[in-house]
Structure formats: structure tokens, C-alpha cells
Design a protein around this motif. Structure first.
Motif, PDB file in Angstrom:
ATOM      1  N   ALA A   1       4.577  -0.737  -0.883  1.00  0.00           N
ATOM      2  CA  ALA A   1       5.724  -0.288  -0.093  1.00  0.00           C
ATOM      3  C   ALA A   1       5.282   0.166   1.308  1.00  0.00           C
ATOM      4  O   ALA A   1       5.943  -0.137   2.316  1.00  0.00           O
ATOM      5  N   LEU A   2       4.158   0.898   1.379  1.00  0.00           N
ATOM      6  CA  LEU A   2       3.653   1.359   2.675  1.00  0.00           C
ATOM      7  C   LEU A   2       3.282   0.186   3.577  1.00  0.00           C
ATOM      8  O   LEU A   2       3.375   0.284   4.809  1.00  0.00           O
ATOM      9  N   MET A   3       2.854  -0.915   2.952  1.00  0.00           N
ATOM     10  CA  MET A   3       2.470  -2.082   3.744  1.00  0.00           C
ATOM     11  C   MET A   3       3.670  -2.840   4.310  1.00  0.00           C
ATOM     12  O   MET A   3       3.508  -3.864   4.970  1.00  0.00           O
TER      13      MET A   3
ATOM     14  N   SER B   1       4.317  -8.146  -0.319  1.00  0.00           N
ATOM     15  CA  SER B   1       3.449  -6.981  -0.545  1.00  0.00           C
ATOM     16  C   SER B   1       3.980  -6.113  -1.677  1.00  0.00           C
ATOM     17  O   SER B   1       3.224  -5.623  -2.527  1.00  0.00           O
ATOM     18  N   LEU B   2       5.306  -5.911  -1.703  1.00  0.00           N
ATOM     19  CA  LEU B   2       5.910  -5.070  -2.732  1.00  0.00           C
ATOM     20  C   LEU B   2       5.775  -5.721  -4.112  1.00  0.00           C
ATOM     21  O   LEU B   2       5.449  -5.058  -5.099  1.00  0.00           O
ATOM     22  N   GLU B   3       6.011  -7.031  -4.186  1.00  0.00           N
ATOM     23  CA  GLU B   3       5.875  -7.743  -5.455  1.00  0.00           C
ATOM     24  C   GLU B   3       4.425  -7.755  -5.922  1.00  0.00           C
ATOM     25  O   GLU B   3       4.137  -7.608  -7.115  1.00  0.00           O
ATOM     26  N   THR B   4       3.503  -7.910  -4.984  1.00  0.00           N
ATOM     27  CA  THR B   4       2.077  -7.880  -5.325  1.00  0.00           C
ATOM     28  C   THR B   4       1.698  -6.535  -5.921  1.00  0.00           C
ATOM     29  O   THR B   4       0.967  -6.454  -6.916  1.00  0.00           O
ATOM     30  N   GLY B   5       2.198  -5.457  -5.329  1.00  0.00           N
ATOM     31  CA  GLY B   5       1.919  -4.118  -5.844  1.00  0.00           C
ATOM     32  C   GLY B   5       2.447  -3.931  -7.251  1.00  0.00           C
ATOM     33  O   GLY B   5       1.767  -3.359  -8.117  1.00  0.00           O
TER      34      GLY B   5
END
Length: 431
Positions: free
Chosen positions: A162-164, A277-281
Motif C-alpha cells: 500500500a505504501l508503494m 504492488s498491492l496485489e503483490t503484497g
């Protein structure tokens, strides 16, 4: 059989000590591996190739290696409370500074300094737990503490993802804010440590007199029992010369190579299938959640049976197989399933492994020996990530590097069988 006094005392130890040291390791591990998420945009901004990133990610462990034993010996002298506080504040400040790297060289320097700053934390807590928990509960205590690493990935991955996605604010990009925001808890907790940790059972005002007396007597009796057996080591120099320490360091080398390969490269391995990025996290969190469950259940089984060797060998073999599977996997689902096997295997091996040194080390010998095992073993955290990056540059894929790390875990399994012939057992827990 457990007495009411033993049950009451151990329960207090569990609830007073373990949640807090887990929180500390959670923050520690997050600050070690969040560079894997920062890399999603940082590498392009700084012009870092896969080889450069792998080298920078792993160079953390060179600083860690050089300062690990001195740091743990200082902790043994001054007490965990003061030294762990110092470690946390220092690494938090270095993590903040990591947001301002400008290229390859500054990236290497800050990763090295982060290793120097954090040196002594992990073996210091392992030593601390051995000074509080009787042998029959030690693997479970170590498992609870080390469960913070996969928990850090499970909880931290969605947060980092999320931060990314943050926009540029104050002239700082998403990866810079990631480093800064996730460093703040380390600095704050460093000051909390001064109030929350107690250096020894004798100073524990939160234990009743009979609990304190039972715990002190039990730990003293266990120490005398070890000293009466052949091969016990209490001196620092003796521990550093002991072949068992070196063999165990090589065993830990393989597990560390696997752990930090996951920490630094798993987000990029998953991202290659086109996820945000969110899905990867979110996907990176799944294997870690299952690893926490497997780790605790496996450590409880090891404590109840009193057996350590096969409780290290079997998970190492499983993690080896999982890495090989990940190397062949060509779909997102198969990669995530392979990472589940790797995560569970590596996590499950660690607690029984760390219960072994206290069977033949004590005092300054335990401080030096545990630090040596951790420092040499964690060089796997340099070799594994670097091998992945270097071989990806050469081959264009992750498979070759994953196979190398898998081989290191196979070696860990074989060495555990070798050292296990000395018979690492403790009195089983009462059922």
C-alpha cells in the motif's frame, strides 16, 4: 509432570516476555526486508541492475557478520535491556537514512551500516530466552519469537504494498516514504525496551517469590546438569573453537539463504506475473500466514517429544523441494504454492535448531557461540539473495538461483543428521 507452580510461572513468562520480543523482531525483520518492496520502483529510479540489488540486499549481512559476536558479548556484560534499546534506536536511524540513497554506492553503504547497527539483536534475544525459559519450553519460546519473521511478512507485505502506491509528497517518492514510515517503530520501541525488559529472573518484580525461586532453581539445576556432561562449554573462546558451533552455523547458513531469498526476492518473483504492488503484497502474505501456524505446531511437537534433529531435517528437505518447485513453476498459482512450502519448511526448522546450542553452551560460551552461529549462518542471507540476482542477470530468470539456494538447504539437512548423532534431546514436556 508439570506442577501448578511450574505451569503458573511458565504462563507468566509466556505472556510477559514473548509478545514483546515478538513485536521487536517483527519490526526488525520488516526493516531488513522492506527493501524487497522498495525495489519495485527504487531499482529503476537509482539504476540498479538485478546483480546490484542482490549484492546490496545481501551486503547487510557482512556488517552483521563482523559485529555480531562483539555485540552479543557486550549484551552479556551490560544486560539485554540497555543493549537491545541501543540496537533498535541505531537501526531505526539507519533505516531512515536509507530513504536518501542516491545510487549504487550509497545503497551498499547504508545496507552495510544497517547490518552493523542490528548486529547482536537476534542472538541477543535467543540468549535472553535461554536465561528465562527452562529447556522443556525453549523451542516453543524460540518459535513464538521467530514467528514474528513470517508474521512481519504476512502483515507487513500488504502495508508495504500500500505504501508503494503513495504519490510523491514533500519531494519524496513512494519507496523513500516506505523506509521512513517503517523505521519509526524501531526508534520508538528502543525507548520502550528500557521499561519493558527485565535483565534476569532475579530482578523480576512481576514474578511472585515462589515463582522466582522455582525458576531460578530450575535454570541453575539445568546448567549444573549440562556442566556435569561431557562436551559442555562455558567460555567464549572455547565456544568459538567448538566444532559443533561451526557445524550448526553451516546448518543455519542454508536456512538463512532460504529465508532472505524469500524476504528480498519473493515480491519481485510474484510481481513478474503482472500484479500491482498491492496485489503483490497480498499474495506475498499468504505463505507467511501458513508458516506461522506450521512453525508453532512443529516447535510444540519438538518440545513434547524432546527430539530436535529430525525436527530440523524434515523441514529443510521440504523447503529444498519447495525452492526447486518454484524454479520450475510457470504460473502465479504454482509459484505461490511453492512459496508456501518453502516458508513453512524454513520457519519450522528454526526453533528446534535454536534449541540445540543451549544443550552444550552456557554463560559467555552461550553468548559467543550463539552469536557465532547466527553471524556465520546469516552469511547465507548474503549468498542467497546475491546468487539470485547474479544468476538472473546471466540467465534472465529466477530458476538457477532458486536451485542454488535449494542445494544449500539440502546441505543443511545432511549436516543436521551428522551433528544430530550426538543426540540432541531434552526431557519431553508432560502431556
Amino acid at each position: 509432570m508439570n506442577t501448578d507452580l511450574e505451569t503458573r510461572t511458565v504462563r507468566k513468562l509466556i505472556w510477559r516476555i514473548l509478545p514483546f520480543v515478538m513485536l521487536l523482531y517483527f519490526v526488525s525483520f520488516l526493516d531488513r526486508v522492506n527493501v524487497g518492496f522498495a525495489a519495485l520502483t527504487m531499482n529503476k529510479d537509482l539504476g540498479l541492475t538485478p546483480t546490484m540489488f542482490g549484492l546490496g540486499g545481501g551486503i547487510f549481512f557482512l556488517g552483521y557478520f563482523l559485529f555480531e559476536v562483539p555485540s552479543n558479548l557486550i549484551l552479556h556484560k551490560v544486560g539485554a535491556r540497555m543493549w537491545i534499546a541501543r540496537v533498535m534506536v541505531t537501526w531505526g536511524l539507519v533505516s531512515v537514512a536509507s530513504a536518501f540513497v542516491t545510487g549504487e554506492k550509497s545503497f551498499y553503504v547504508l545496507r552495510f551500516l544497517l547490518g552493523v547497527a542490528e548486529a547482536g539483536f537476534f542472538p541477543g534475544i535467543i540468549l535472553y530466552l535461554s536465561q528465562w525459559f527452562p529447556a522443556r519450553q525453549r523451542a516453543l519460546a524460540a518459535a513464538a519469537f521467530m514467528a514474528a519473521a513470517p508474521l512481519s511478512t504476512a502483515i507487513g507485505s500488504p502495508i508495504s504494498g500500500a505504501l508503494m502506491q503513495m504519490p510523491v509528497m514533500g519531494g519524496l517518492k513512494d519507496w523513500q516514504w516506505l523506509f521512513i514510515i517503517e523505521a519509526v517503530p524501531a526508534i520508538v520501541l528502543g525507548f520502550v525496551v528500557l521499561k519493558a525488559l527485565t535483565d534476569s529472573p532475579a530482578k523480576a518484580a512481576w514474578l511472585a517469590d515462589d515463582e522466582k525461586a522455582w525458576l531460578t532453581a530450575t535454570l541453575r539445576e539445568e546448567s549444573r546438569g549440562r556442566e556435569s556432561e561431557g562436551g559442555h562449554v562455558a567460555g567464549a573462546l572455547g565456544a568459538l573453537r567448538d566444532p559443533r558451533v561451526w557445524v550448526m552455523a553451516m546448518i543455519y547458513f542454508g536456512t538463512s539463504a532460504g529465508l532472505y531469498t524469500l524476504g528480498l526476492w519473493a515480491p519481485l518473483i510474484i510481481r513478474q506475473f503482472g500484479f500491482s504492488s498491492l496485489e503483490t503484497g497480498a499474495l506475498n502474505a499468504i505463505p507467511s500466514v501458513l508458516a506461522v501456524i506450521g512453525m508453532v505446531l512443529w516447535a510444540r511437537r519438538s518440545d513434547r517429544s524432546g527430539e530436535r534433529t529430525w525436527h530440523v531435517v524434515i523441514p529443510c528437505v521440504a523447503a529444498c523441494a519447495g525452492l526447486a518447485w518454484a524454479g520450475f513453476a510457470d504460473t502465479a498459482l504454482s509459484v505461490v504454492l511453492a512459496l508456501v512450502v518453502v516458508n513453512v519448511g524454513i520457519s519450522a526448522a528454526k526453533a528446534p535448531l535454536w534449541a540445540m546450542p543451549s544443550t552444550f553452551l552456557s554463560g559467555a560460551g552461550a553468548a559467543a557461540g550463539i552469536a557465532m552461529i547466527n553471524s556465520i549462518g546469516n552469511l547465507g542471507g548474503f549468498v542467497g539473495p546475491f546468487a539470485i540476482g547474479w544468476l538472473k542477470t546471466l540467465t534472465g530468470g529466477y530458476a538457477a538461483g532458486l536451485f542454488v539456494v535449494a542445494a544449500s538447504l539440502a546441505l543443511s539437512a545432511m549436516l543436521t543428521l551428522f551433528v544430530g548423532r550426538r543426540g540432541y534431546r531434552v526431557t519431553p514436556m508432560a502431556r
